[in-house]
Design an enzyme around this catalytic site. Structure first.
Site, PDB file in Angstrom:
ATOM      1  N   LEU A 153      45.947  37.470  45.158  1.00 26.71           N
ATOM      2  CA  LEU A 153      45.571  37.485  46.577  1.00 26.71           C
ATOM      3  C   LEU A 153      44.580  36.360  46.904  1.00 26.71           C
ATOM      4  CD1 LEU A 153      42.453  38.681  46.918  1.00 26.71           C
ATOM      5  CD2 LEU A 153      43.586  40.809  46.431  1.00 26.71           C
ATOM      6  N   GLU A 155      41.349  35.344  49.363  1.00 20.14           N
ATOM      7  CA  GLU A 155      40.367  35.900  50.280  1.00 20.14           C
ATOM      8  C   GLU A 155      40.633  35.342  51.669  1.00 20.14           C
ATOM      9  OE1 GLU A 155      36.316  35.690  48.927  1.00 20.14           O
ATOM     10  OE2 GLU A 155      36.882  36.319  46.922  1.00 20.14           O
ATOM     11  N   LYS A 208      48.242  33.382  35.403  1.00 21.76           N
ATOM     12  CA  LYS A 208      47.167  33.358  36.403  1.00 21.76           C
ATOM     13  C   LYS A 208      46.329  32.085  36.284  1.00 21.76           C
ATOM     14  CE  LYS A 208      44.163  34.568  39.425  1.00 21.76           C
ATOM     15  NZ  LYS A 208      44.428  34.528  40.853  1.00 21.76           N
ATOM     16  N   LEU A 254      47.015  20.894  50.281  1.00 26.10           N
ATOM     17  CA  LEU A 254      46.973  19.430  50.366  1.00 26.10           C
ATOM     18  C   LEU A 254      46.015  19.008  51.474  1.00 26.10           C
ATOM     19  CD1 LEU A 254      50.518  17.786  49.944  1.00 26.10           C
ATOM     20  CD2 LEU A 254      48.576  17.770  48.374  1.00 26.10           C
ATOM     21  N   GLY A 261      36.069  25.539  46.318  1.00 23.91           N
ATOM     22  CA  GLY A 261      34.912  26.385  45.990  1.00 23.91           C
ATOM     23  C   GLY A 261      35.405  27.812  45.885  1.00 23.91           C
ATOM     24  N   CYS A 264      36.875  31.924  42.674  1.00 27.02           N
ATOM     25  CA  CYS A 264      37.935  31.829  41.661  1.00 27.02           C
ATOM     26  C   CYS A 264      38.155  30.432  41.088  1.00 27.02           C
ATOM     27  CB  CYS A 264      39.244  32.358  42.237  1.00 27.02           C
ATOM     28  SG  CYS A 264      39.192  34.140  42.453  1.00 27.02           S
TER      29      CYS A 264
HETATM   30  N1  LIG Z   1      38.079  37.439  44.663  1.00 28.48           N
HETATM   31  C1  LIG Z   1      39.305  36.948  44.586  1.00 28.48           C
HETATM   32  O1  LIG Z   1      39.814  36.331  45.516  1.00 28.48           O
HETATM   33  C2  LIG Z   1      40.122  37.150  43.337  1.00 28.48           C
HETATM   34  C3  LIG Z   1      41.520  36.905  43.379  1.00 28.48           C
HETATM   35  C4  LIG Z   1      42.261  37.091  42.228  1.00 28.48           C
HETATM   36  C5  LIG Z   1      41.634  37.501  41.055  1.00 28.48           C
HETATM   37  N2  LIG Z   1      40.296  37.710  41.028  1.00 28.48           N
HETATM   38  C6  LIG Z   1      39.687  38.169  39.778  1.00 28.48           C
HETATM   39  O2  LIG Z   1      39.469  39.577  39.856  1.00 28.48           O
HETATM   40  C7  LIG Z   1      38.272  39.936  39.151  1.00 28.48           C
HETATM   41  C8  LIG Z   1      37.313  40.641  40.106  1.00 28.48           C
HETATM   42  O3  LIG Z   1      36.937  39.724  41.107  1.00 28.48           O
HETATM   43  P1  LIG Z   1      36.172  40.196  42.430  1.00 28.48           P
HETATM   44  O4  LIG Z   1      36.078  39.005  43.312  1.00 28.48           O
HETATM   45  O5  LIG Z   1      36.792  41.426  42.929  1.00 28.48           O
HETATM   46  O6  LIG Z   1      34.729  40.538  41.788  1.00 28.48           O
HETATM   47  P2  LIG Z   1      33.531  41.331  42.455  1.00 28.48           P
HETATM   48  O7  LIG Z   1      32.299  40.809  41.833  1.00 28.48           O
HETATM   49  O8  LIG Z   1      33.673  41.317  43.946  1.00 28.48           O
HETATM   50  O9  LIG Z   1      33.751  42.850  41.983  1.00 28.48           O
HETATM   51  C9  LIG Z   1      33.588  43.288  40.688  1.00 28.48           C
HETATM   52  C10 LIG Z   1      33.102  44.733  40.745  1.00 28.48           C
HETATM   53  O10 LIG Z   1      33.111  45.290  39.432  1.00 28.48           O
HETATM   54  C11 LIG Z   1      31.998  46.163  39.332  1.00 28.48           C
HETATM   55  N3  LIG Z   1      31.727  46.421  37.907  1.00 28.48           N
HETATM   56  C12 LIG Z   1      31.257  45.576  36.962  1.00 28.48           C
HETATM   57  N4  LIG Z   1      31.164  46.203  35.769  1.00 28.48           N
HETATM   58  C13 LIG Z   1      31.619  47.462  35.956  1.00 28.48           C
HETATM   59  C14 LIG Z   1      31.780  48.586  35.112  1.00 28.48           C
HETATM   60  N5  LIG Z   1      31.473  48.536  33.817  1.00 28.48           N
HETATM   61  N6  LIG Z   1      32.258  49.728  35.640  1.00 28.48           N
HETATM   62  C15 LIG Z   1      32.570  49.807  36.947  1.00 28.48           C
HETATM   63  N7  LIG Z   1      32.447  48.758  37.797  1.00 28.48           N
HETATM   64  C16 LIG Z   1      31.966  47.610  37.310  1.00 28.48           C
HETATM   65  C17 LIG Z   1      30.895  45.444  40.064  1.00 28.48           C
HETATM   66  O11 LIG Z   1      29.857  46.306  40.459  1.00 28.48           O
HETATM   67  C18 LIG Z   1      31.676  44.868  41.263  1.00 28.48           C
HETATM   68  O12 LIG Z   1      31.647  45.760  42.366  1.00 28.48           O
HETATM   69  C19 LIG Z   1      37.732  38.640  38.565  1.00 28.48           C
HETATM   70  O13 LIG Z   1      38.227  38.482  37.277  1.00 28.48           O
HETATM   71  C20 LIG Z   1      38.327  37.575  39.478  1.00 28.48           C
HETATM   72  O14 LIG Z   1      38.451  36.331  38.846  1.00 28.48           O
HETATM   73  C21 LIG Z   1      39.527  37.571  42.145  1.00 28.48           C
END
Ligand SMILES: NC(=O)c1ccc[n+]([C@@H]2O[C@H](COP(=O)([O-])OP(=O)(O)OC[C@H]3O[C@@H](n4cnc5c(N)ncnc54)[C@H](O)[C@@H]3O)[C@@H](O)[C@H]2O)c1
Length: 434
Positions: A153, A155, A208, A254, A261, A264
């Site tokens: 996804l 943001e 990914k 592009l 930034g 990710c």
């Molecule tokens: N944000 C994006 O657009 C996006 C898109 C694709 C993939 N990802 C990947 O998904 C993953 C999560 O990203 P995000 O942006 O949602 O991160 P985020 O920081 O918004 O959320 C992570 C959550 O995990 C919780 N957490 C951490 N340790 C924990 C534990 N032991 N038990 C329960 N909860 C715990 C934190 O409190 C936090 O709320 C990352 O690996 C990221 O690279 C993110």
């Protein structure tokens, strides 16, 4: 189906809300008790179009709930998604401590078969490590599977992306895991007609990082092209349009600008370079992608410096703090490069962002923030555009010029047409356009 999601951040909350909306019963677990309390009160910790409405609808229907207990989460469902953060470690490698912690805790509370699914972006072969962790911390000889299901996804359009995926990738090792994951995604596959790709775990994990690095490469490519355009008197927007209409290339990603930034791309490219190094491949192409990205920001900073000559005591309005429009996420946003640099040089900063200001203010509480864009630009020596918010695109140039002390715009997003802005009396610098 009952589904548990551990980590209720951007990915966990959006995924949990969508799974519940598709008809599953979802428990979103997070160890941040404040976040869980907020969600239980119906408040959203992040901004994403449509998210709050869907969360409310599913909570009211009794299909979505929140908990701070991993024990409750482990008991609740056979399928447990891990969506915790994988932030950069200090050498650029992914910090896997949160994922490992979830593996350990789930193992300690398992009372029967569980499928643990990596949704977080993780280095290739994390599946092997998770299996080892589960085996180590399990009390009895309880069966389990590990699978990979990377999230793609974006943001700003996360809900739409989750409901209209280009593809769903699953990495599996057993038929039992495959059946469960097919069941999780059956509603959306039926509705959207998207493809479910089944592969081994390492390939899914790699897909990914390979995808994000490729997109970052596209951005750095057009940014490098923007430098050539500036030197040659060409217009990078026109070049990008000419390239993008070729179906083999595609128009997305592009856009020349201040560089990529967000939470990710920077961390994922760093992590992937690190993984490749560790595996024994020196991924020089991606190292160059990183270098170009850094250089793009420095180049824009030089334009500001050149225009102001002395930055000390100059009033600068910064329009846009979030890393892109449609989100309040400021993680690794270009604003986090420019604002400390300009502060250091003694500029008086006036900051505006319609949604991201609150999160930015947690990092820089002493800065001046404006809700009204025109108030923000009043009396300034320079306007710096860092995010292409609609409010910036719709600025009335005559009013803007009248409000500013000196009509100078540094446009890091190529929002305006150079001829029109110059005709309106501005000194205008953008990216890759003479
Ligand atoms: N944000 C994006 O657009 C996006 C898109 C694709 C993939 N990802 C990947 O998904 C993953 C999560 O990203 P995000 O942006 O949602 O991160 P985020 O920081 O918004 O959320 C992570 C959550 O995990 C919780 N957490 C951490 N340790 C924990 C534990 N032991 N038990 C329960 N909860 C715990 C934190 O409190 C936090 O709320 C990352 O690996 C990221 O690279 C993110």
């Amino acid at each position: 189906m009952n589904i548990t999601i551990v980590g209720t951040g951007y990915v966990g909350l959006v995924t949990g809300a969508c799974f519940a909306d598709w008809g599953h019963n979802v428990l979103c677990v997070d160890n941040n008790e404040k976040k869980v309390a907020m969600l239980r009160r119906g408040e959203m910790p992040i901004y994403e179009i449509g998210l709050a409405e869907i969360v409310k609808r599913c909570v009211d229907a009794g299909r979505l709930a929140f908990s701070a207990s991993i024990e409750e989460g482990t008991k609740f469902a056979e399928v447990i998604f891990i969506a915790v953060g994988t932030p950069p470690g200090y050498r650029g490698e992914a910090n896997m401590s949160y994922v490992e912690q979830v593996g350990r805790l789930v193992a300690q509370h398992m009372d029967g078969y569980r499928l643990l699914v990596e949704k977080s972006t993780v280095p290739v072969n994390t599946g092997e490590q998770l299996k080892r962790t589960l085996a180590k911390y399990l009390r009895d000889d309880i069966p389990f599977d590990v699978a990979s299901n990377p999230e793609f996804l974006k943001e700003g359009t996360a809900m739409e992306d989750a409901n209209n995926p280009d593809r769903i990738v699953i990495g599996i090792e057993s038929e039992r895991a495959a059946v469960l994951l097919r069941q999780v995604y059956a509603p959306i596959i039926k509705k959207s007609g998207c493809k479910l790709l089944e592969m081994n775990i390492a390939s899914a994990e790699l897909t990914k990082h390979a995808s994000n690095s490729f997109l970052a490469m596209k951005i750095s490519y057009i940014n490098a092209m923007s430098r050539v355009c500036e030197l040659a008197g060409a217009d990078v927007k026109q070049v990008a349009q000419g390239m993008g209409l070729d179906k083999r290339i595609g128009a997305q990603f592009l856009y020349a600008g201040v560089g990529y930034g967000g939470s990710c791309f920077p961390k994922d490219v760093d992590a992937f370079v690190h993984i490749a190094d560790r595996l024994g491949y020196n991924f020089e192409l991606l190292k160059e992608v990183q270098r170009i990205n850094k250089a793009q920001r420095e180049h824009l900073l030089q334009k500001i410096q050149h225009e102001l000559w002395v930055i000390q005591d100059k009033n600068i309005a910064v329009l846009g703090l979030a890393f892109k429009p449609g989100t309040d996420d400021v993680r690794e946003a270009p604003s986090l490069f420019f604002i400390p640099q300009l502060r250091e040089a003694g500029a008086k900063l006036r900051l505006w962002d319609p949604i991201g200001a609150e999160k930015f203010a947690e990092l820089y509480p002493e800065q001046k923030y404006y809700k009204d864009i025109m108030e923000c630009v009043t009396g300034v020596d320079l306007v710096l555009i860092l995010t292409e918010w609609p409010e910036v695109k719709q600025l009335d140039l005559a009013k803007l010029k009248a409000a500013m002390k000196v009509p100078v715009i540094i446009d890091g997003r190529n929002i305006f047409e150079p001829d029109a802005v110059r005709a309106a009396g501005f000194t205008y610098h953008s990216v890759g356009r003479a």
